[in-house]
Design an enzyme around this catalytic site. Structure first.
Site, PDB file in Angstrom:
ATOM      1  N   ASP A  28       0.859  -1.186   0.000  1.00  0.00           N
ATOM      2  CA  ASP A  28       0.000   0.000   0.000  1.00  0.00           C
ATOM      3  C   ASP A  28       0.900   1.242   0.000  1.00  0.00           C
ATOM      4  OD1 ASP A  28      -3.202   0.568   1.132  1.00  0.00           O
ATOM      5  OD2 ASP A  28      -1.750   2.228   1.043  1.00  0.00           O
ATOM      6  N   ILE A  29       0.561   2.195  -0.870  1.00  0.00           N
ATOM      7  CA  ILE A  29       1.402   3.380  -1.069  1.00  0.00           C
ATOM      8  C   ILE A  29       1.266   4.387   0.087  1.00  0.00           C
ATOM      9  CG2 ILE A  29      -0.215   4.837  -2.376  1.00  0.00           C
ATOM     10  CD1 ILE A  29       3.401   4.061  -3.410  1.00  0.00           C
ATOM     11  N   GLU A  87     -12.395   3.997  -1.099  1.00  0.00           N
ATOM     12  CA  GLU A  87     -11.645   4.778  -2.086  1.00  0.00           C
ATOM     13  C   GLU A  87     -11.559   4.086  -3.450  1.00  0.00           C
ATOM     14  OE1 GLU A  87      -7.075   6.039  -2.679  1.00  0.00           O
ATOM     15  OE2 GLU A  87      -7.737   6.056  -0.582  1.00  0.00           O
ATOM     16  N   HIS A  92      -9.995  -5.465  -2.325  1.00  0.00           N
ATOM     17  CA  HIS A  92      -8.622  -5.588  -1.829  1.00  0.00           C
ATOM     18  C   HIS A  92      -8.623  -5.923  -0.349  1.00  0.00           C
ATOM     19  CE1 HIS A  92      -9.837  -1.355  -1.828  1.00  0.00           C
ATOM     20  NE2 HIS A  92      -9.113  -1.160  -0.751  1.00  0.00           N
ATOM     21  N   HIS A  94      -6.563  -5.693   3.000  1.00  0.00           N
ATOM     22  CA  HIS A  94      -5.444  -5.006   3.651  1.00  0.00           C
ATOM     23  C   HIS A  94      -4.823  -5.966   4.657  1.00  0.00           C
ATOM     24  CE1 HIS A  94      -6.442  -0.710   2.594  1.00  0.00           C
ATOM     25  NE2 HIS A  94      -7.686  -1.158   2.561  1.00  0.00           N
TER      26      HIS A  94
END
Ligand code: AMP
Length: 128
Positions: A28-29, A87, A92, A94
């Site tokens: 994750d960025i 978002e 996805h 996490h």
């Protein structure tokens, strides 16, 4: 096309950890903690509970494999899993190394350099 599909296709760069036939895994960025990882189905589906049963089961089995590698690579109390957020409309998981509950809140964020991201991705991948 979602931003994650662009990452999977290689149109947008990512700190890739692994992929298989069904999933793509990358850092994750904007991580909650060092080692915060996303496991994404290659099939672009918006909502987790819309995945078919087989892919749903595979997603959590593969996440388990990835979490074990994260736990070896990153000092932490345990790896937490959540499917949360609004978002990106592409499923996805996490996976977040947890040392304190703040790591699970998606409010506390850590800044990492490009070199740190690259080294983390390589280190996690080395335990797979
Ligand atoms: P959410 O849909 O709320 O779970 O948020 C999407 C997550 O994807 C956030 O944690 C973002 O930091 C992460 N994210 C968004 N764009 C990228 C990207 N290009 N590379 C890696 N992670 C991303």
């Amino acid at each position: 096309m979602s931003i994650f599909t662009k990452i999977i296709k290689g149109e947008i760069p990512s700190y890739k950890i692994a992929e298989n036939e069904d999933f793509f895994v990358f850092l994750d960025i904007n991580p909650n903690a060092e080692g915060h990882t996303l496991v994404v189905p290659k099939q672009e589906v918006d909502k987790l509970f819309d995945l078919d049963d087989e892919l749903y089961a595979k997603l959590f089995n593969y996440s388990k494999t990835i979490a074990a590698a994260i736990e070896k690579a990153v000092p932490c109390n345990r790896v937490g899993l959540s499917v949360i957020g609004l978002e990106v409309p592409h499923v996805h998981v996490h996976l977040v190394p947890l040392n304190q509950m703040a790591d699970a809140t998606f409010e506390k964020k850590v800044k990492l350099t490009e070199e740190e991201f690259k080294a983390l991705a390589v280190k996690i991948a080395s335990y797979l």
